[in-house]
Enzyme design. Structure first.
Site, mmCIF file in Angstrom:
data_model
loop_
_atom_site.group_PDB
_atom_site.id
_atom_site.type_symbol
_atom_site.label_atom_id
_atom_site.label_comp_id
_atom_site.label_asym_id
_atom_site.label_seq_id
_atom_site.Cartn_x
_atom_site.Cartn_y
_atom_site.Cartn_z
ATOM 1 N N HIS A 29 14.468 -4.701 -5.585
ATOM 2 C CA HIS A 29 13.568 -4.782 -4.429
ATOM 3 C C HIS A 29 13.329 -3.393 -3.848
ATOM 4 C CE1 HIS A 29 16.765 -4.072 -1.499
ATOM 5 N NE2 HIS A 29 17.514 -4.925 -2.181
ATOM 6 N N GLU A 113 22.635 -10.969 -3.789
ATOM 7 C CA GLU A 113 23.747 -10.028 -3.743
ATOM 8 C C GLU A 113 25.004 -10.788 -3.328
ATOM 9 O OE1 GLU A 113 23.042 -6.154 -1.934
ATOM 10 O OE2 GLU A 113 20.909 -6.608 -1.933
#
Length: 124
Positions: A29, A113
Site C-alpha cells: 500500500h 498485518e
C-alpha cells in the site's frame, strides 16, 4: 500468461516473478499518515493514505501497466484494510487490464498485518 495480484500491507513494492507460466505481483500500500508519523499500524484501520501515498498508488498502476501492458489479470487477493483497498482502487485506474479482476477480488483477512493490540498507534 495469467497474472494474480496480491495487495497486502507487508508486500514488497512492485515485484514480478514468473512461476510455472504464471506471474505474481506483490504490491504494498501507499504511504499512510501513520507511516509518515512513525506510528505502528498493525491491523488498525485508522490511518489514511497521504498525498505521497496517493501518488505512490497511481505510480504503481503506471509501473504495472508499463511492465505488463494488457496482460489479463486472473485474480486479485487483497487485505480488507482501507489503505490497501484505496491503493488498489487508484492503481487500477492506471492499469485497466486489472479492472475486472479487482471488481471480483478475493479479500483475505490473512493478508492483514499482524495484530499489535495496545502497541497499535504508538510511535516506533
Amino acid at each position: 500468461m495469467m497474472v494474480a495480484l496480491f495487495f497486502a500491507p507487508w508486500a514488497c513494492s512492485v515485484v514480478t516473478t514468473p512461476l510455472g507460466g504464471r506471474r505474481f505481483v506483490l504490491l504494498r500500500h501507499g504511504q499512510t499518515d501513520w507511516n509518515a508519523e512513525g506510528r505502528m499500524q498493525g491491523t488498525s484501520d485508522l490511518s489514511r493514505l497521504t498525498a505521497l501515498g496517493l501518488d505512490q498508488a497511481v505510480g504503481a498502476g503506471i509501473a504495472l501497466r508499463r511492465l505488463l501492458g494488457d496482460t489479463p489479470v486472473k485474480t486479485v487477493y487483497a487485505s480488507p484494510l482501507s489503505r490497501v483497498q484505496r491503493t488498489l482502487e487508484l492503481a487500477v485506474t492506471e492499469w485497466p487490464a486489472a479492472a475486472a479482476a479487482v471488481d471480483g477480488q478475493t479479500v483475505l483477512d490473512d493478508l492483514k498485518e499482524v495484530e499489535l493490540l495496545e502497541w497499535s498507534g504508538r510511535l516506533s
